[in-house]
Design a protein around this motif. Structure first.
Motif, PDB file in Angstrom:
ATOM      1  N   ARG A  19       0.837  -1.210   0.000  1.00 32.16           N
ATOM      2  CA  ARG A  19       0.000   0.000   0.000  1.00 32.16           C
ATOM      3  C   ARG A  19       0.871   1.259   0.000  1.00 32.16           C
ATOM      4  N   ALA A  20       1.990   1.208   0.718  1.00 27.27           N
ATOM      5  CA  ALA A  20       2.896   2.357   0.730  1.00 27.27           C
ATOM      6  C   ALA A  20       3.505   2.590  -0.655  1.00 27.27           C
ATOM      7  N   VAL A  21       3.846   1.498  -1.355  1.00 29.40           N
ATOM      8  CA  VAL A  21       4.380   1.622  -2.717  1.00 29.40           C
ATOM      9  C   VAL A  21       3.340   2.258  -3.635  1.00 29.40           C
ATOM     10  N   ALA A  22       2.081   1.861  -3.490  1.00 28.61           N
ATOM     11  CA  ALA A  22       1.015   2.436  -4.324  1.00 28.61           C
ATOM     12  C   ALA A  22       0.861   3.933  -4.069  1.00 28.61           C
ATOM     13  N   VAL A  23       0.908   4.333  -2.802  1.00 29.11           N
ATOM     14  CA  VAL A  23       0.808   5.761  -2.471  1.00 29.11           C
ATOM     15  C   VAL A  23       1.990   6.523  -3.064  1.00 29.11           C
ATOM     16  N   PHE A  24       3.182   5.914  -2.963  1.00 31.37           N
ATOM     17  CA  PHE A  24       4.371   6.562  -3.528  1.00 31.37           C
ATOM     18  C   PHE A  24       4.216   6.767  -5.034  1.00 31.37           C
ATOM     19  N   ARG A  25       3.709   5.763  -5.736  1.00 27.98           N
ATOM     20  CA  ARG A  25       3.564   5.867  -7.191  1.00 27.98           C
ATOM     21  C   ARG A  25       2.612   7.004  -7.566  1.00 27.98           C
ATOM     22  N   VAL A  26       1.493   7.089  -6.875  1.00 26.61           N
ATOM     23  CA  VAL A  26       0.515   8.138  -7.193  1.00 26.61           C
ATOM     24  C   VAL A  26       1.102   9.522  -6.905  1.00 26.61           C
ATOM     25  N   ALA A  27       1.757   9.651  -5.734  1.00 24.36           N
ATOM     26  CA  ALA A  27       2.353  10.943  -5.392  1.00 24.36           C
ATOM     27  C   ALA A  27       3.454  11.318  -6.381  1.00 24.36           C
ATOM     28  N   THR A  60       0.797   3.463 -13.920  1.00 31.56           N
ATOM     29  CA  THR A  60       0.549   3.643 -12.480  1.00 31.56           C
ATOM     30  C   THR A  60      -0.753   2.962 -12.091  1.00 31.56           C
ATOM     31  N   ALA A  61      -1.785   3.135 -12.900  1.00 34.81           N
ATOM     32  CA  ALA A  61      -3.066   2.496 -12.612  1.00 34.81           C
ATOM     33  C   ALA A  61      -2.940   0.977 -12.637  1.00 34.81           C
ATOM     34  N   VAL A  62      -2.182   0.461 -13.612  1.00 27.41           N
ATOM     35  CA  VAL A  62      -2.005  -0.990 -13.722  1.00 27.41           C
ATOM     36  C   VAL A  62      -1.302  -1.541 -12.482  1.00 27.41           C
ATOM     37  N   THR A  63      -0.213  -0.897 -12.088  1.00 24.27           N
ATOM     38  CA  THR A  63       0.561  -1.424 -10.962  1.00 24.27           C
ATOM     39  C   THR A  63      -0.178  -1.281  -9.639  1.00 24.27           C
ATOM     40  N   VAL A  64      -0.905  -0.185  -9.468  1.00 23.97           N
ATOM     41  CA  VAL A  64      -1.665  -0.016  -8.224  1.00 23.97           C
ATOM     42  C   VAL A  64      -2.721  -1.107  -8.086  1.00 23.97           C
ATOM     43  N   LEU A  65      -3.339  -1.481  -9.213  1.00 27.12           N
ATOM     44  CA  LEU A  65      -4.391  -2.499  -9.184  1.00 27.12           C
ATOM     45  C   LEU A  65      -3.840  -3.922  -9.152  1.00 27.12           C
ATOM     46  N   ARG A  66      -2.688  -4.163  -9.776  1.00 26.89           N
ATOM     47  CA  ARG A  66      -2.193  -5.534  -9.931  1.00 26.89           C
ATOM     48  C   ARG A  66      -1.168  -5.961  -8.884  1.00 26.89           C
ATOM     49  N   TYR A  67      -0.517  -5.001  -8.216  1.00 26.80           N
ATOM     50  CA  TYR A  67       0.420  -5.376  -7.155  1.00 26.80           C
ATOM     51  C   TYR A  67      -0.347  -5.635  -5.860  1.00 26.80           C
ATOM     52  N   PRO A  68       0.067  -6.621  -5.040  1.00 24.27           N
ATOM     53  CA  PRO A  68       1.221  -7.506  -5.252  1.00 24.27           C
ATOM     54  C   PRO A  68       0.945  -8.532  -6.340  1.00 24.27           C
ATOM     55  N   PRO A  69       1.981  -8.946  -7.063  1.00 25.02           N
ATOM     56  CA  PRO A  69       1.776  -9.878  -8.182  1.00 25.02           C
ATOM     57  C   PRO A  69       1.357 -11.252  -7.692  1.00 25.02           C
ATOM     58  N   GLY A  70       0.303 -11.789  -8.292  1.00 25.24           N
ATOM     59  CA  GLY A  70      -0.158 -13.121  -7.932  1.00 25.24           C
ATOM     60  C   GLY A  70       0.540 -14.184  -8.764  1.00 25.24           C
ATOM     61  N   PRO A  71       0.093 -15.443  -8.647  1.00 23.21           N
ATOM     62  CA  PRO A  71       0.731 -16.542  -9.402  1.00 23.21           C
ATOM     63  C   PRO A  71       0.699 -16.335 -10.905  1.00 23.21           C
ATOM     64  N   ARG A  72      -0.323 -15.628 -11.401  1.00 26.93           N
ATOM     65  CA  ARG A  72      -0.450 -15.420 -12.847  1.00 26.93           C
ATOM     66  C   ARG A  72       0.215 -14.124 -13.304  1.00 26.93           C
TER      67      ARG A  72
END
Length: 387
Positions: A19-27, A60-72
């Motif tokens: 969640r902290a990484v996602a906030v950093f990306r948006v900021a 940014t939108a892709v990574t915020v929604l997809r992280y953390p990466p799952g098995p796929r």
């Protein structure tokens, strides 16, 4: 990351960091928008600047929604690093050579730290350092020739990226290890409570019956006395077993067993066990085989030295090996007796003791002196039999 932690549970532990990484990306994206808006009139290809900014926004939108990466989505961190590297390198086409020579920042500015954080959280500090090095190299590449910059200018941004990857990766590892320790402590505590419950139940039933049989058998004499003696031995062994600490049984670690916990139940009124105060960890299979060899040695004591013979077991935890010594006060035997027994096909000692230790890569030595008892020495080098 901690090797004994399930990958899915590891991801759960790291959710606050994600969640902290996602906030950093948006900021960082907001900061990039401000920077591009201010520098837009000076770009060599202004439309390219908005195009790259659009890619950054979409990613940014892709990574915020997809992280953390799952098995796929195992390739997501690699794609993240590649997209960021291209955005940084695109600065060489969008900016003017004059501004780049003057030290203009890359298009991605702080946003380029996103994949460094993601790699560090996902794979640890080494991966964070690798991602930081890749992004830092791209940042240096757009500022060629490097001779136009001072050492401080050249090392500030790359050094900051490397420090970011190492620090966050270390923090992620600490988070996983701390959570794993908490879970392991909870399991040990639950095992201890269960052991205490079973100990109470056994004490109220089985131990009392064995005690009564031992007392009445010895008082009756004859064959009943032998039955009483056996009941007394089993009572002592059972008390030792239920008294073994659950922490001792668990502390040896994944794939390991505490040799003390396997040998301690062999102690009784006639068998004394001396062991180190701390755990004696060995690979589980090795520890089991050594304990079986010790049991075989004790069976030989009872069979050949008599039911009243005493025995002593000594466990020694050395730096490079673990040794177990079994001594008795029986009549002993002549040195050539073992060779004669093997020649006649009686392979009890040869197989159950000597053979076991040989298969483990260890050593076993049986010494006896007529009228002075027998001594069995078992020694297993550290690190053997783990496979």
């Amino acid at each position: 990351m901690a090797d004994d932690v399930h990958p899915r549970r590891t991801t759960d532990y790291l959710m606050p960091l994600w969640r902290a990484v996602a906030v950093f990306r948006v900021a960082a994206l907001v900061y990039a928008v401000i920077t591009v808006s201010e520098d837009f009139p000076h770009y060599r290809h202004p439309n390219g600047g908005w195009l790259v900014l659009g890619v950054m926004t979409l990613w940014t939108a892709v990574t915020v929604l997809r992280y953390p990466p799952g098995p796929r989505a195992q390739l997501l961190p690699s794609a993240d690093l590649a997209v960021t590297a291209l955005c940084v390198l695109s600065t060489a086409w969008i900016e003017t050579p004059t501004r780049l020579a003057a030290g203009a920042p890359p298009m991605a500015v702080m946003w380029m730290g996103g994949p460094v954080l993601a790699w560090a959280v996902s794979h640890g500090r080494r991966a964070g350092l690798v991602a930081g090095a890749v992004v830092a190299a791209c940042n240096l590449a757009i500022h060629v020739p490097l001779s136009a910059y001072s050492l401080a200018q050249l090392t500030f941004a790359p050094g900051l990226l490397l420090l970011l990857g190492a620090a966050v990766g270390h923090l992620a590892r600490l988070a996983v290890e701390a959570q794993a320790s908490i879970e392991r402590g909870a399991r040990v505590e639950a095992a201890a409570r269960e052991r205490e419950r079973l100990a109470r139940a056994v004490h109220d039933s089985v131990l009392q019956v064995l005690t009564q049989v031992a007392k009445q058998g010895i008082a009756a004499g004859g064959e009943a006395a032998e039955l009483g003696r056996l009941a007394g031995e089993q009572e002592a062994a059972l008390r030792a077993l239920i008294g073994t600490s659950a922490v001792d049984l668990a502390d040896a670690g994944d794939g390991q067993a505490d040799l003390r916990a396997l040998i301690a139940p062999l102690g009784n009124a006639l068998v004394s066990v001396a062991a180190p105060a701390t755990a004696v960890p060995l690979p589980a299979r090795v520890a089991e085989e050594v304990s079986l060899a010790v049991r075989a040695a004790l069976e030989n004591v009872h069979r050949h030295a008599g039911s009243q013979a005493r025995a002593w077991i000594l466990i020694e935890d050395e730096a490079d090996a673990v040794s177990v010594i079994v001594r008795d006060d029986g009549p002993g035997f002549a040195p050539e007796r073992l060779a004669d027994a093997a020649r006649l096909g009686r392979l009890g000692v040869a197989q159950s003791i000597l053979g076991r230790l040989r298969d483990l890569g260890g050593e076993a030595d049986v010494r006896a002196w007529p009228g002075e008892g027998t001594e069995v020495r078992l020694r297993v080098p550290r690190g053997t039999g783990a496979g």
